[in-house]
Design a protein around this motif. Structure first.
Motif, PDB file in Angstrom:
ATOM      1  N   GLY A  75       0.846  -1.185   0.000  1.00 17.23           N
ATOM      2  CA  GLY A  75       0.000   0.000   0.000  1.00 17.23           C
ATOM      3  C   GLY A  75       0.880   1.232   0.000  1.00 17.23           C
ATOM      4  O   GLY A  75       2.095   1.136  -0.171  1.00 17.23           O
ATOM      5  N   SER A  76       0.301   2.385   0.254  1.00 15.08           N
ATOM      6  CA  SER A  76       1.074   3.622   0.192  1.00 15.08           C
ATOM      7  C   SER A  76       2.166   3.686   1.263  1.00 15.08           C
ATOM      8  O   SER A  76       3.211   4.280   1.041  1.00 15.08           O
ATOM      9  N   ASN A  77       1.950   3.082   2.423  1.00 11.34           N
ATOM     10  CA  ASN A  77       2.937   3.095   3.507  1.00 11.34           C
ATOM     11  C   ASN A  77       3.217   1.706   4.047  1.00 11.34           C
ATOM     12  O   ASN A  77       3.530   1.539   5.221  1.00 11.34           O
ATOM     13  N   SER A  78       3.100   0.698   3.215  1.00  8.66           N
ATOM     14  CA  SER A  78       3.202  -0.671   3.694  1.00  8.66           C
ATOM     15  C   SER A  78       3.999  -1.536   2.728  1.00  8.66           C
ATOM     16  O   SER A  78       3.732  -1.537   1.532  1.00  8.66           O
TER      17      SER A  78
END
Length: 99
Positions: A75-78
């Motif tokens: 994801g965007s931060n994962s």
């Protein structure tokens, strides 16, 4: 002076003679997972650090140099890594040199 066999990138000096991380074959992945008594799954950073004993910043450096399995963006931060990639990595002789 930097020798002709090295490249300087973002303050890191990479030599062309050092081994790079090679992806395991399907059979090698299955064998690593069998030995560990695990099934294929994604591993987040905390568990990755326990498995490899390499810090987050050193992992990033090794990925940039092609000496560590690449992270997979979830994801965007994962991000996460395949367990079989990490198991294969720690059983390679070049892992001890990279750490």
């Amino acid at each position: 002076m930097i020798s002709p066999n090295t490249n300087e990138r973002r303050g890191l000096i990479m030599t062309t003679s050092t081994p790079t991380y090679l992806l395991p074959t399907t059979e090698q992945r299955a064998e690593m997972l069998r030995i560990a008594g695990e099934h294929e799954r994604l591993v987040r950073d905390d568990e990755r650090q326990k498995i490899t004993t390499i810090s987050r910043s050193r992992t990033w450096e090794l990925e940039r140099m092609g000496k560590h399995p690449l992270r997979r963006k979830l994801g965007s931060n994962s991000v996460a890594w395949l367990l079989s990639d990490l198991l294969w990595f720690i059983h390679q002789p070049s892992h001890k040199e990279a750490a």
